[in-house]
Design a protein around this motif. Structure first.
Motif, PDB file in Angstrom:
ATOM      1  N   LEU A 134      38.333  -4.644  59.209  1.00 41.89           N
ATOM      2  CA  LEU A 134      39.382  -4.977  58.244  1.00 41.89           C
ATOM      3  C   LEU A 134      40.196  -6.189  58.701  1.00 41.89           C
ATOM      4  O   LEU A 134      40.568  -7.039  57.877  1.00 41.89           O
ATOM      5  CB  LEU A 134      40.292  -3.769  58.031  1.00 41.89           C
ATOM      6  N   LEU A 135      40.436  -6.316  59.993  1.00 46.91           N
ATOM      7  CA  LEU A 135      41.141  -7.491  60.520  1.00 46.91           C
ATOM      8  C   LEU A 135      40.306  -8.758  60.368  1.00 46.91           C
ATOM      9  O   LEU A 135      40.843  -9.836  60.063  1.00 46.91           O
ATOM     10  CB  LEU A 135      41.520  -7.278  61.980  1.00 46.91           C
ATOM     11  N   PRO A 165      36.314   2.684  52.959  1.00 47.97           N
ATOM     12  CA  PRO A 165      35.691   4.009  53.101  1.00 47.97           C
ATOM     13  C   PRO A 165      35.409   4.393  54.560  1.00 47.97           C
ATOM     14  O   PRO A 165      35.457   5.569  54.912  1.00 47.97           O
ATOM     15  CB  PRO A 165      34.383   3.886  52.324  1.00 47.97           C
ATOM     16  N   ALA A 166      35.132   3.414  55.399  1.00 46.82           N
ATOM     17  CA  ALA A 166      34.905   3.705  56.813  1.00 46.82           C
ATOM     18  C   ALA A 166      36.175   4.207  57.479  1.00 46.82           C
ATOM     19  O   ALA A 166      36.127   5.119  58.319  1.00 46.82           O
ATOM     20  CB  ALA A 166      34.380   2.467  57.526  1.00 46.82           C
ATOM     21  N   ILE A 167      37.311   3.656  57.105  1.00 50.39           N
ATOM     22  CA  ILE A 167      38.596   4.120  57.643  1.00 50.39           C
ATOM     23  C   ILE A 167      38.878   5.540  57.180  1.00 50.39           C
ATOM     24  O   ILE A 167      39.266   6.407  57.970  1.00 50.39           O
ATOM     25  CB  ILE A 167      39.726   3.152  57.240  1.00 50.39           C
ATOM     26  N   ARG A 187      39.291   8.104  65.660  1.00 52.41           N
ATOM     27  CA  ARG A 187      40.106   6.907  65.494  1.00 52.41           C
ATOM     28  C   ARG A 187      39.253   5.816  64.855  1.00 52.41           C
ATOM     29  O   ARG A 187      38.147   5.544  65.320  1.00 52.41           O
ATOM     30  CB  ARG A 187      40.642   6.422  66.827  1.00 52.41           C
ATOM     31  N   PRO A 188      39.749   5.153  63.808  1.00 55.80           N
ATOM     32  CA  PRO A 188      38.949   4.149  63.090  1.00 55.80           C
ATOM     33  C   PRO A 188      39.028   2.763  63.723  1.00 55.80           C
ATOM     34  O   PRO A 188      39.346   1.777  63.063  1.00 55.80           O
ATOM     35  CB  PRO A 188      39.565   4.163  61.701  1.00 55.80           C
ATOM     36  N   ILE A 189      38.704   2.668  64.994  1.00 55.61           N
ATOM     37  CA  ILE A 189      38.857   1.400  65.707  1.00 55.61           C
ATOM     38  C   ILE A 189      37.923   0.330  65.149  1.00 55.61           C
ATOM     39  O   ILE A 189      38.344  -0.796  64.864  1.00 55.61           O
ATOM     40  CB  ILE A 189      38.626   1.606  67.215  1.00 55.61           C
ATOM     41  N   LEU A 197      36.843 -10.424  51.015  1.00 48.87           N
ATOM     42  CA  LEU A 197      37.142  -9.358  50.058  1.00 48.87           C
ATOM     43  C   LEU A 197      36.082  -8.263  50.068  1.00 48.87           C
ATOM     44  O   LEU A 197      36.403  -7.068  50.043  1.00 48.87           O
ATOM     45  CB  LEU A 197      37.285  -9.943  48.654  1.00 48.87           C
ATOM     46  N   VAL A 198      34.816  -8.658  50.135  1.00 48.52           N
ATOM     47  CA  VAL A 198      33.733  -7.663  50.133  1.00 48.52           C
ATOM     48  C   VAL A 198      33.752  -6.852  51.432  1.00 48.52           C
ATOM     49  O   VAL A 198      33.647  -5.619  51.409  1.00 48.52           O
ATOM     50  CB  VAL A 198      32.369  -8.352  49.909  1.00 48.52           C
ATOM     51  N   ILE A 199      33.897  -7.521  52.550  1.00 47.70           N
ATOM     52  CA  ILE A 199      33.936  -6.816  53.835  1.00 47.70           C
ATOM     53  C   ILE A 199      35.153  -5.898  53.903  1.00 47.70           C
ATOM     54  O   ILE A 199      35.068  -4.759  54.373  1.00 47.70           O
ATOM     55  CB  ILE A 199      33.913  -7.819  55.006  1.00 47.70           C
TER      56      ILE A 199
END
Length: 76
Positions: A40-41, A21-23, A32-34, A13-15
């Motif tokens: 997130l994955l 915000p990084a995305i 591109r938010p690779i 949840l924290v990660i």
């Protein structure tokens, strides 16, 4: 030391919360938010691991108690 389901849930949840915000930042800069999507994955994998390894899973109302329990375990 193996990772228990409570710790995996809180880390996921924290990660995941920190990846959002990084995305948004990557999209606003036109990149591109690779890396952010990869993070997130990973967070989704941790949450899925936690939900599948605890009998009965987690309810939404339990998450604050689990969070405080995990934090208290590391502060003591």
């Amino acid at each position: 030391m193996s990772m228990d389901s409570d710790l995996a849930l809180i880390l996921g949840l924290v990660i995941g919360f920190l990846a959002i915000p990084a995305i948004v930042s990557a999209y606003s800069d036109g990149r591109r938010p690779i890396a952010a999507i990869l993070v997130l994955l990973i967070a989704a994998g941790l949450v899925a691991f936690a939900a599948s390894s605890r009998p009965g899973g987690y309810r939404l109302a339990e998450i604050p108690d689990v969070f405080y329990t995990v934090v208290a375990r590391f502060l003591n």
